[in-house]
Design an enzyme around this catalytic site. Structure first.
Site, mmCIF file in Angstrom:
data_model
loop_
_atom_site.group_PDB
_atom_site.id
_atom_site.type_symbol
_atom_site.label_atom_id
_atom_site.label_comp_id
_atom_site.label_asym_id
_atom_site.label_seq_id
_atom_site.Cartn_x
_atom_site.Cartn_y
_atom_site.Cartn_z
ATOM 1 N N ASP A 38 0.831 -1.209 0.000
ATOM 2 C CA ASP A 38 0.000 0.000 0.000
ATOM 3 C C ASP A 38 0.865 1.259 0.000
ATOM 4 O OD1 ASP A 38 -2.303 -1.487 0.081
ATOM 5 O OD2 ASP A 38 -2.554 -1.336 2.246
ATOM 6 N N LYS A 76 -3.883 2.887 -2.149
ATOM 7 C CA LYS A 76 -4.941 3.038 -1.145
ATOM 8 C C LYS A 76 -4.815 4.376 -0.463
ATOM 9 C CE LYS A 76 -7.292 -1.038 -0.018
ATOM 10 N NZ LYS A 76 -7.000 -1.919 1.121
ATOM 11 N N MET A 87 -7.910 8.753 9.801
ATOM 12 C CA MET A 87 -8.568 9.234 8.575
ATOM 13 C C MET A 87 -9.605 10.332 8.837
ATOM 14 S SD MET A 87 -9.096 5.522 6.768
ATOM 15 C CE MET A 87 -9.508 4.693 8.294
HETATM 16 C C1 LIG Z 1 -6.391 3.141 6.048
HETATM 17 S S1 LIG Z 1 -5.831 3.636 7.632
HETATM 18 C C2 LIG Z 1 -4.684 2.337 7.926
HETATM 19 C C3 LIG Z 1 -4.296 2.203 9.356
HETATM 20 C C4 LIG Z 1 -3.253 1.121 9.587
HETATM 21 N N1 LIG Z 1 -3.758 -0.184 9.280
HETATM 22 C C5 LIG Z 1 -2.730 1.148 11.009
HETATM 23 O O1 LIG Z 1 -2.894 0.201 11.763
HETATM 24 O O2 LIG Z 1 -2.114 2.179 11.361
HETATM 25 C C6 LIG Z 1 -4.803 4.995 7.217
HETATM 26 C C7 LIG Z 1 -4.845 6.090 8.276
HETATM 27 O O3 LIG Z 1 -3.968 5.762 9.354
HETATM 28 C C8 LIG Z 1 -3.375 6.938 9.847
HETATM 29 N N2 LIG Z 1 -1.932 6.863 9.613
HETATM 30 C C9 LIG Z 1 -1.251 5.810 9.155
HETATM 31 N N3 LIG Z 1 0.062 6.071 9.111
HETATM 32 C C10 LIG Z 1 0.209 7.341 9.546
HETATM 33 C C11 LIG Z 1 1.328 8.202 9.747
HETATM 34 N N4 LIG Z 1 2.563 7.800 9.506
HETATM 35 N N5 LIG Z 1 1.102 9.435 10.245
HETATM 36 C C12 LIG Z 1 -0.142 9.848 10.530
HETATM 37 N N6 LIG Z 1 -1.229 9.084 10.355
HETATM 38 C C13 LIG Z 1 -1.067 7.848 9.880
HETATM 39 C C14 LIG Z 1 -3.987 8.102 9.089
HETATM 40 O O4 LIG Z 1 -5.125 8.528 9.800
HETATM 41 C C15 LIG Z 1 -4.367 7.428 7.793
HETATM 42 O O5 LIG Z 1 -5.389 8.145 7.127
#
Ligand SMILES: C[S@@+](CC[C@H](N)C(=O)[O-])C[C@H]1O[C@@H](n2cnc3c(N)ncnc32)[C@H](O)[C@@H]1O
Length: 288
Positions: free
Chosen positions: A48, A70, A183
Site C-alpha cells: 500500500d 490506497k 482518517m
Molecule cells: C487506512 S488507515 C490504515 C491504518 C493502519 N492499518 C494502522 O494500523 O495504522 C490509514 C490512516 O492511518 C493513519 N496513519 C497511518 N500512518 C500514519 C502516519 N505515519 N502518520 C499519521 N497518520 C497515519 C492516518 O489517519 C491514515 O489516514
C-alpha cells in the site's frame, strides 16, 4: 539490513501462502522481525501507499513489487481486484507478502482480504504491525493511557464508507479517555464540534500529527475549540492522525522525536511535533 538470529526461528515464507504483514506507521525500523524475515524471503510483495520504500528494499532483487495503492480518494486497485491478485499469485506458487501500513487488522481491511483468501483455499498467516495510534503517539511523546488523564483509549475512524459521520458520539466523548481518530482530517471541524456537543470541554487538548514516525513528522496542537483552525493554518495534510484527551497536554514536556528531515529536506520541520502549540503549553486545558 542483516537480521539478528533467534534461537529457534520459525520457517520463512512458503510457496503458495499469503502473509498479511503489518509494516508499521512509517519508520521502517518499526517492522517486526517476523515481518522482515518474510519480506526477505518473498517472491512477490503487494503493498500500500504508506509502506516505507526501505522495507521494500528488504525483498530479494528478483521479487515482484506490486503497488496497489490506497488513499481515501484514490484506490489504485479496488479491493476485490486486490483480493483476486493475491489469490492468483498464491495459486502460481509464489511466496506472497501482503504489506499493509500499520497493523493489518486495524482499519486496514486485512480481515476482508483474509476472508477472501481463506474462501479461495489459500493458507494465510497474519503478522501484526505497530498501528499508527501506538507508533505515532509514542514518537510524539503522548502516552495513550496515563493514571492521571486516561484510563481507556478508543480508536475510531473519521472516514465511513457512505461518507456519513455516523459514530457513537456519547461513547467517543467520555471523560478520562483518549480518543484516536484515523482518517479524520478532512472532517476535523465537524468531529471537534460533535465531541463538544456530546460533552467534552472545548478546552480539551487535541492534536493532529502528519506523517508520524517519519522524518517529515509534524503536528498541530490545540484544543477542541481551535484545532481545526490550527491544522488549516499549519497546512497539515493526510496521512494524519488526531488524538484527543488530557494526555495530549503532556506533549510539550514529553515530545522526544526530532526528525532531521532527511526524507525531504525542503519540507521537513525541525521537531517531532513542531508546527503549532496550544497557547500556554503545559498540561492545562484538560478539564474533562
Ligand atoms: C487506512 S488507515 C490504515 C491504518 C493502519 N492499518 C494502522 O494500523 O495504522 C490509514 C490512516 O492511518 C493513519 N496513519 C497511518 N500512518 C500514519 C502516519 N505515519 N502518520 C499519521 N497518520 C497515519 C492516518 O489517519 C491514515 O489516514
Amino acid at each position: 539490513m542483516p537480521l539478528p538470529e533467534l534461537a529457534s526461528p520459525r520457517p520463512g515464507p512458503q510457496p503458495g501462502h499469503v502473509y498479511l504483514v503489518g509494516a508499521g506507521p512509517g519508520d521502517p525500523e518499526l517492522l517486526t522481525l517476523r515481518g522482515a524475515r518474510l519480506v526477505a524471503g518473498a517472491d512477490a510483495v503487494v503493498y500500500d501507499n504508506l509502506v516505507s520504500p526501505l522495507i521494500l528494499d528488504l525483498a530479494p532483487a528478483a521479487a515482484g513489487r506490486i503497488y496497489v495503492g490506497k488513499k481515501a480518494a484514490d484506490h489504485t486497485l479496488p479491493q476485490d481486484e486486490i483480493n483476486a491478485l493475491l489469490i492468483r499469485l498464491a495459486r502460481e506458487g509464489r511466496r506472497v507478502v501482503r504489506l499493509k501500513g500499520g497493523d493489518p487488522f486495524i482499519f486496514g481491511r486485512g480481515g476482508e482480504e483474509m476472508e477472501a483468501l481463506i474462501a479461495a483455499g489459500i493458507t494465510v498467516e497474519v503478522v501484526p504491525g505497530v498501528t499508527a495510534a501506538a507508533g505515532i503517539a509514542a514518537y510524539a511523546g503522548i502516552p495513550l493511557t496515563h493514571r492521571e488523564h486516561a484510563q481507556s483509549v478508543v480508536f475510531t475512524t473519521g472516514f465511513l464508507k457512505d461518507g456519513a459521520l455516523d459514530l457513537d458520539w456519547p461513547m467517543l466523548a467520555r471523560p478520562n479517555q483518549t480518543l484516536v481518530i484515523y482518517m479524520g482530517v478532512s472532517r476535523l471541524a465537524e468531529i471537534c464540534a460533535r465531541l463538544v456537543e456530546h460533552g467534552l470541554a472545548p478546552g480539551t487538548p487535541a492534536c493532529v500529527i502528519e506523517r508520524g514516525t517519519t522524518a517529515r513528522q509534524r503536528a498541530a496542537v490545540g484544543t477542541l475549540a481551535d484545532l481545526a483552525a490550527r491544522v488549516a493554518e499549519a497546512g497539515i495534510r493526510p496521512p494524519a492522525l488526531t488524538v484527543v484527551g488530557g494526555v495530549v497536554g503532556l506533549y510539550p514536556r514529553l515530545a522526544w522525536f526530532h526528525p532531521a528531515g532527511e526524507d525531504d529536506p525542503g519540507s521537513a520541520p525541525h521537531a517531532g511535533c513542531t508546527a503549532v502549540h496550544r497557547d500556554g503549553g503545559g498540561e492545562g486545558g484538560a478539564d474533562d
